[in-house]
Enzyme design. Structure first.
Site, PDB file in Angstrom:
ATOM      1  N   ASP A  49       0.908  -1.321  -0.099  1.00  0.00           N
ATOM      2  CA  ASP A  49      -0.012   0.052  -0.014  1.00  0.00           C
ATOM      3  C   ASP A  49       0.843   1.348   0.055  1.00  0.00           C
ATOM      4  O   ASP A  49       0.571   2.261  -0.947  1.00  0.00           O
ATOM      5  CB  ASP A  49      -1.014   0.166   1.265  1.00  0.00           C
ATOM      6  CG  ASP A  49      -2.425  -0.742   1.042  1.00  0.00           C
ATOM      7  OD1 ASP A  49      -2.434  -1.587  -0.072  1.00  0.00           O
ATOM      8  OD2 ASP A  49      -3.090  -0.685   1.649  1.00  0.00           O
ATOM      9  N   ASN A  93      -5.206  -1.902  -4.205  1.00  0.00           N
ATOM     10  CA  ASN A  93      -6.103  -2.199  -3.250  1.00  0.00           C
ATOM     11  C   ASN A  93      -6.178  -1.205  -2.158  1.00  0.00           C
ATOM     12  O   ASN A  93      -6.322  -1.339  -1.065  1.00  0.00           O
ATOM     13  CB  ASN A  93      -6.428  -3.215  -2.936  1.00  0.00           C
ATOM     14  CG  ASN A  93      -7.783  -3.426  -2.597  1.00  0.00           C
ATOM     15  OD1 ASN A  93      -8.775  -2.594  -2.605  1.00  0.00           O
ATOM     16  ND2 ASN A  93      -8.251  -4.677  -1.809  1.00  0.00           N
ATOM     17  N   ASP A 317     -10.471  -2.322  12.253  1.00  0.00           N
ATOM     18  CA  ASP A 317      -9.468  -3.373  11.892  1.00  0.00           C
ATOM     19  C   ASP A 317      -9.096  -4.220  12.685  1.00  0.00           C
ATOM     20  O   ASP A 317      -9.013  -5.532  12.568  1.00  0.00           O
ATOM     21  CB  ASP A 317      -8.281  -2.548  11.206  1.00  0.00           C
ATOM     22  CG  ASP A 317      -8.643  -1.850   9.826  1.00  0.00           C
ATOM     23  OD1 ASP A 317      -9.605  -2.035   9.233  1.00  0.00           O
ATOM     24  OD2 ASP A 317      -7.789  -1.141   9.521  1.00  0.00           O
ATOM     25  N   GLU A 345     -11.278  -4.467   2.324  1.00  0.00           N
ATOM     26  CA  GLU A 345     -10.441  -5.079   1.182  1.00  0.00           C
ATOM     27  C   GLU A 345     -11.395  -6.452   0.502  1.00  0.00           C
ATOM     28  O   GLU A 345     -11.160  -6.845  -0.499  1.00  0.00           O
ATOM     29  CB  GLU A 345      -9.102  -5.876   1.692  1.00  0.00           C
ATOM     30  CG  GLU A 345      -8.089  -5.010   1.872  1.00  0.00           C
ATOM     31  CD  GLU A 345      -8.031  -4.021   3.039  1.00  0.00           C
ATOM     32  OE1 GLU A 345      -9.131  -3.778   3.854  1.00  0.00           O
ATOM     33  OE2 GLU A 345      -7.149  -3.343   3.315  1.00  0.00           O
ATOM     34  N   HIS A 389      -5.179  -9.085   3.708  1.00  0.00           N
ATOM     35  CA  HIS A 389      -4.058  -9.318   4.709  1.00  0.00           C
ATOM     36  C   HIS A 389      -4.435  -9.669   5.744  1.00  0.00           C
ATOM     37  O   HIS A 389      -4.003 -10.418   6.656  1.00  0.00           O
ATOM     38  CB  HIS A 389      -3.269  -8.003   4.611  1.00  0.00           C
ATOM     39  CG  HIS A 389      -3.937  -6.807   4.892  1.00  0.00           C
ATOM     40  ND1 HIS A 389      -3.250  -5.716   5.673  1.00  0.00           N
ATOM     41  CD2 HIS A 389      -5.204  -6.427   4.372  1.00  0.00           C
ATOM     42  CE1 HIS A 389      -4.288  -4.805   5.911  1.00  0.00           C
ATOM     43  NE2 HIS A 389      -5.223  -5.121   4.774  1.00  0.00           N
ATOM     44  N   ARG A 390      -5.507  -8.771   6.291  1.00  0.00           N
ATOM     45  CA  ARG A 390      -6.112  -9.154   7.704  1.00  0.00           C
ATOM     46  C   ARG A 390      -6.535 -10.610   8.075  1.00  0.00           C
ATOM     47  O   ARG A 390      -6.504 -11.073   9.047  1.00  0.00           O
ATOM     48  CB  ARG A 390      -7.018  -8.146   8.307  1.00  0.00           C
ATOM     49  CG  ARG A 390      -6.368  -6.669   8.263  1.00  0.00           C
ATOM     50  CD  ARG A 390      -6.960  -5.831   9.106  1.00  0.00           C
ATOM     51  NE  ARG A 390      -6.258  -4.573   8.814  1.00  0.00           N
ATOM     52  CZ  ARG A 390      -4.984  -4.028   9.048  1.00  0.00           C
ATOM     53  NH1 ARG A 390      -4.253  -4.949  10.095  1.00  0.00           N
ATOM     54  NH2 ARG A 390      -4.556  -2.806   9.084  1.00  0.00           N
ATOM     55  N   LYS A 415       0.410  -6.260   1.796  1.00  0.00           N
ATOM     56  CA  LYS A 415      -0.017  -5.168   1.681  1.00  0.00           C
ATOM     57  C   LYS A 415       0.214  -4.423   2.860  1.00  0.00           C
ATOM     58  O   LYS A 415       0.479  -3.106   2.891  1.00  0.00           O
ATOM     59  CB  LYS A 415      -1.846  -5.258   1.910  1.00  0.00           C
ATOM     60  CG  LYS A 415      -2.620  -4.073   1.631  1.00  0.00           C
ATOM     61  CD  LYS A 415      -4.048  -4.726   1.444  1.00  0.00           C
ATOM     62  CE  LYS A 415      -4.743  -3.489   0.604  1.00  0.00           C
ATOM     63  NZ  LYS A 415      -5.137  -2.197   1.464  1.00  0.00           N
TER      64      LYS A 415
END
Ligand code: DC
Length: 644
Positions: A49, A93, A317, A345, A389-390, A415
């Protein structure tokens, strides 16, 4: 599809240094680019990112360099709108690049095209565009109305007065407007329509704007006035805090896996809202300690996390980490007010529900909430990560339930945290595996079983699995070269290993699988790749705390490549033939020394030369020749090696 297999873990403890915050990194880069003067940015996050933002700034005429020695970034601010009046930007993204750049470019008086990956084009941006249009910006949709890609045209900007922007879909729209407005030089008030979500992210924005010399006047969370006549000024040097969202995985690891796990890079003084994840974890019973620049988490006194119902709007998040932590709670857990997950995402509410169910949880999915009921026991599963990613980072925590877990497309962590899995590995302790291999009758089976007993570890006799397949095939009339049917038999094998006895359905076959016919049959079925694959998961299921001793051919290479210790036992052919002879006589079976010798030699040759999992000593295995050793001596040798 690439994947990463995480072994079951015994626990987690240790200390890590966090990568820089994504939110702070990308905001700082943009503000430094627009500011007067050069800014030195320390500890900038290295990730996809941030790379998208850096590329975009270059394409817009902003000069920046990375100092090789310190890793610091030097951004030479342009002191106003971007100098290049035409550019085509691809932003992947990266929402933290796409939204703020849209606003800044809309007020820069040039012609720009902004696009991203397919998912970026599904993430709404209409509320921001509506806001920008109120002051005259000319922003057009190249695809669907309300979504990227965008085409920005030069326009006469008429700032001042009040701009209304919705705050209930993404706080990034407000962030983007606020950061861009100083480019106009005219006092403008932004009024938030609807309930503002994710407020702490606005605090980060305001804090950074202030460091760059623009103090926004805030009236609650409703009105924000950007002063006229002020420009961004470089603060000189700027330190990027560690990423508080990234910290959540490690703090949760400490809370689930015993701990203490300490993260360095964020602490009491953090400007990031996700630092409050630590409080949430505390409400689950975890023991948290915090310093100026570190946080540490340990498991609750009781050992088990408490069930919870929490409003998580302020930490959208890090809240994902709680959804997975819920697997370890003592009852159903409810995550409320998380509607923004649906436009991230991926649709994170849907994705989380699907993947949590795979590991055995019962999940109720609502428009803006999740209820997660933990299972009695976690189930090993392959987790899809949806290019998010998370999702990948969250589900690594499943391994702390003593359960192996496969993460599909693990590289999506790039990311925000390209080295995530290495860092996770540095604070987690896999269930240890001791792999013991060697030729038939080398004593490996007996030694392995004795070592397991001495350590209190589980024991896997993988040869017995192949013997069971051979026996089942012979009983059911499946030919020993019929690979597909043998594999089908292997995957449905009703086998049970129970206190030293081995069962096939309701039959105790402990002796039946040791006959020479079964030995020969096993050595044949073991040459088929499909059979080996069919037995893989069944073998990996033996890896349980506190540890496993695994006996067999590919234990240290294919089944448990991360085995902590590997041994290769061998003995001369005559010595082995004699052992086998005695074994058979003891079991009351007939035996002939000469044919045993011949059989062993033949089987050695076949096992050593076969293409799949041939019998050979692994380079990292310890060799032990037992020709002149008693079993006791061999066991003592192995145990001594383990402790030395
Ligand atoms: O160790 P054993 O003699 O019980 O093994 C029986 C057969 O299965 C032997 O031919 C080797 C083979 N085998 C294998 O290919 N892979 C394993 N992990 C274990 C045994």
């Amino acid at each position: 599809m690439e994947f990463l297999d995480l072994p079951p873990m015994l626990g987690a403890s240790g200390q890590i240094r966090l990568p820089g915050s994504k939110s702070i990194s990308n905001r700082s880069l943009l503000l430094a680019a627009l500011a007067e003067g050069s800014t030195r940015i320390r500890d900038l996050l290295a990730s996809d990112d941030v790379d998208r933002m850096l590329e975009a700034l270059s394409a817009l005429g902003v000069k920046w360099t990375r100092e090789a020695e310190s890793g610091d970034f030097l951004v030479h601010g342009v002191g106003g709108p971007f100098p290049f009046k035409q550019a085509t930007l691809f932003l992947g993204n990266a929402g933290t690049a796409f939204r703020p750049l849209t606003a800044a470019l809309a007020l820069s008086g040039g012609e720009y095209q902004l696009s991203g990956v397919a998912r970026m084009h599904e993430r709404p941006i209409g509320d921001l565009v509506d806001g920008l249009r109120q002051i005259g910006a000319d922003v057009r949709y190249l695809g669907n109305d309300g979504f990227p890609p965008l085409h920005i045209m030069p326009a006469t900007i008429a700032p001042g007065g009040i701009v209304r922007v919705r705050g209930d879909v993404s706080s990034q729209f407000l962030t983007a407007l606020l950061m861009a407005l100083p480019l106009t030089g005219v006092e403008t008030t932004v009024e938030v329509v609807g309930e503002l979500i994710s407020k702490p992210y606005i605090s980060i924005t305001l804090d950074l704007m202030e460091r760059f010399g623009v103090a926004v006047e805030r009236d609650g969370w409703k009105r924000f006035t950007v002063p006229g006549g002020t420009r961004y000024q470089s603060p000189g040097t700027l330190y990027v805090e560690g990423d508080a969202s990234s910290a959540s995985y490690f703090l949760a690891a400490g809370a689930i896996g015993g701990g203490p796990v300490r993260v360095e890079g964020v602490g009491r003084d953090s400007i990031q809202g996700d630092i409050r994840f630590a409080e949430a974890l505390e409400m689950l019973g975890a023991r948290i300690e915090m310093g100026e620049n570190w946080v540490e988490a340990r498991a609750p006194e009781s050992g088990r996390l408490r069930a919870f119902t929490l409003d998580l709007n302020h930490i959208p998040d890090a809240a994902m980490t709680l959804a997975v932590a819920a697997l370890f709670a003592d009852g159903p857990c409810r995550l409320n007010n998380i509607a923004s997950w649906r436009v991230k995402e991926t649709d994170r509410i849907a994705a989380m529900a699907i993947e949590l169910r795979k590991v055995g949880a019962t999940v109720e999915e609502g428009p803006d909430y999740l209820v997660v009921t933990p299972p009695e026991r976690l189930t090993a599963a392959a987790i899809d990560t949806y290019d998010d990613h998370r999702m990948a980072m969250c589900f690594s925590l499943v391994s702390l339930g003593g359960c192996r877990v496969r993460i599909n497309d693990p590289k999506c962590v790039g990311k925000t945290f390209p080295t995530y899995f290495e860092v996770f590995g540095s604070v987690t302790r896999p269930v240890p595996v001791i792999a013991i291999d060697g030729p038939s009758a080398s004593g490996k089976g007996t030694v392995a079983a004795r070592v397991a007993a001495a350590l209190g570890f589980a024991f896997l006799d993988s040869g017995a699995m192949y013997r069971l397949v051979a026996l089942a095939a012979m009983r059911e009339g499946v030919a020993l070269d019929d690979e597909m049917n043998l594999a089908a038999l292997a995957s449905a094998l009703p086998a049970r290993f129970d206190e030293g006895r081995i069962w096939l359905g309701n039959d105790d076959v402990s002796d039946a699988i040791r006959t020479e016919a079964c030995s020969a049959g096993a050595s044949r079925v073991a040459t088929f790749a499909a059979v080996r694959v069919a037995l893989l998961d069944r073998q990996r299921d033996f890896r349980l705390g506190p540890g496993l001793v695994a006996d067999g051919r590919d234990m240290g290479s294919i089944v448990f490549p991360d085995a902590r210790n590997k041994f290769f036992l061998t003995a001369s052919v005559p010595a082995r033939a004699e052992r086998r002879y005695k074994q058979l006589m003891n079991k009351g079976m007939s035996a002939n020394m000469e044919s045993l010798l011949k059989d062993l030699e033949e089987r050695d040759r076949r096992d050593a030369t076969r293409s799949i999992a041939p019998l050979k000593q692994l380079p990292d295995a310890t060799l032990l020749d037992t020709t002149n050793m008693s079993i006791d001596e061999a066991v003592a040798f192995v145990l001594e090696r383990l402790t030395s």
